[in-house]
Scaffold this motif. Structure first.
Motif, short mmCIF file in Angstrom:
data_model
loop_
_atom_site.label_atom_id
_atom_site.label_comp_id
_atom_site.label_asym_id
_atom_site.label_seq_id
_atom_site.Cartn_x
_atom_site.Cartn_y
_atom_site.Cartn_z
N SER A 52 3.59 -9.50 10.21
CA SER A 52 3.49 -8.06 10.43
C SER A 52 4.26 -7.66 11.67
O SER A 52 4.47 -6.47 11.92
CB SER A 52 2.02 -7.64 10.56
N CYS A 60 4.52 -14.71 5.80
CA CYS A 60 4.38 -13.28 6.01
C CYS A 60 4.13 -12.97 7.48
O CYS A 60 3.33 -13.65 8.13
CB CYS A 60 3.24 -12.73 5.17
N ASN A 70 3.82 -14.70 -6.39
CA ASN A 70 3.02 -15.84 -6.82
C ASN A 70 3.30 -16.15 -8.29
O ASN A 70 3.28 -15.27 -9.14
CB ASN A 70 1.53 -15.56 -6.60
N LEU A 104 2.06 -6.88 2.79
CA LEU A 104 2.34 -8.32 2.86
C LEU A 104 1.59 -9.07 1.76
O LEU A 104 2.16 -9.91 1.06
CB LEU A 104 1.97 -8.89 4.23
N ASN A 105 0.30 -8.74 1.61
CA ASN A 105 -0.50 -9.39 0.57
C ASN A 105 0.01 -9.05 -0.83
O ASN A 105 0.04 -9.90 -1.72
CB ASN A 105 -1.97 -9.00 0.70
N ALA A 106 0.42 -7.80 -1.03
CA ALA A 106 0.92 -7.38 -2.33
C ALA A 106 2.23 -8.08 -2.68
O ALA A 106 2.43 -8.50 -3.82
CB ALA A 106 1.11 -5.86 -2.36
N ARG A 148 3.19 -11.01 -1.50
CA ARG A 148 2.84 -12.42 -1.76
C ARG A 148 2.29 -12.57 -3.18
O ARG A 148 2.66 -13.48 -3.90
CB ARG A 148 1.82 -12.91 -0.73
N ARG A 149 1.41 -11.65 -3.60
CA ARG A 149 0.86 -11.69 -4.96
C ARG A 149 1.96 -11.50 -6.00
O ARG A 149 1.98 -12.16 -7.04
CB ARG A 149 -0.21 -10.62 -5.15
N SER A 150 2.90 -10.59 -5.73
CA SER A 150 3.99 -10.32 -6.66
C SER A 150 4.86 -11.56 -6.87
O SER A 150 5.38 -11.78 -7.97
CB SER A 150 4.88 -9.18 -6.16
N GLU A 209 2.41 -3.48 7.55
CA GLU A 209 1.16 -3.23 6.85
C GLU A 209 0.67 -4.51 6.16
O GLU A 209 1.32 -5.00 5.24
CB GLU A 209 1.35 -2.13 5.79
N PRO A 210 -0.48 -5.04 6.59
CA PRO A 210 -1.00 -6.27 5.98
C PRO A 210 -1.21 -6.15 4.46
O PRO A 210 -1.02 -7.12 3.73
CB PRO A 210 -2.33 -6.50 6.69
N GLY A 211 -1.58 -4.98 3.99
CA GLY A 211 -1.77 -4.79 2.55
C GLY A 211 -0.48 -4.98 1.77
O GLY A 211 -0.48 -5.54 0.67
#
Length: 181
Positions: A40, A38, A22, A14-16, A18-20, A10-12
């Motif tokens: 998928s 990241c 950061n 992966l982004n979450a 990465r943000r966590s 799920e790309p969402g």
């Protein structure tokens, strides 16, 4: 710099993740330098692991092409010292036991995760890995020193066999070397 691999279909997510991660800081408040890759697709992630060394991998448990346990087993065969963390939104106890026993995961983090929990799990994993690598380095150093000592002892034994007493020094009461007559 620590290299982190994140795998989730799920790309969402992966982004979450990465943000966590950061701006990750250690307990002393120092920024931890991270490079986060990241993927998928777990197959593409494994291909990346062929050419790049990772300090840690964070994988989803349930993915369509292969399970997180399967992925981590393949990954472990390529990079056995990387910290393995698994994310899951499902409470599949049998699967989690398999992940722990077979893929030797470091930590299980439930979805949705608390940002602090994921960050703390990664920091603990990286510290554990650092200690493992340092212990391995020190053990190699000790083995190398033992080999030098063994070589030195063998040389002394050979000299002693050729000329008995050559490796012995007799000292006088005032610190002088005493020689045989």
């Amino acid at each position: 710099m620590y290299h982190i691999l994140v795998v989730d279909d799920e790309p969402g997510i992966l982004n979450a993740v990465r943000r966590s991660l950061n701006g990750l800081t250690d307990e002393a408040g120092e920024r931890v330098p991270l490079s986060v890759d990241c993927f998928s697709d777990p197959v593409a992630a494994l291909q990346s692991a062929e050419v790049k060394a990772y300090d840690a991998v964070i994988s989803d448990y349930r993915m369509p092409d292969m399970t997180g346990v399967e992925f981590l087993l393949f990954f472990r065969a390529k990079q056995k010292d990387a910290v393995r963390i698994i994310l899951s939104g499902f409470a599949d106890m049998e699967g989690m036991i398999g992940a722990i026993n077979e893929a030797q995961i470091f930590r299980f983090v439930a979805k949705p995760w608390h940002e602090g929990e994921l960050r703390h799990a990664l920091l603990q994993g990286l510290e554990t890995r650092r200690l493992l690598m340092e212990n391995r380095r020190l053990a190699d150093l000790v083995r190398a020193q033992q080999a030098k000592v063994s070589h030195h002892e063998a040389l002394l034994a050979r000299l002693e066999a050729e000329s008995p007493g050559i490796t012995q020094v007799r000292w006088g009461p005032n610190g002088e070397v005493l020689l045989d007559d």
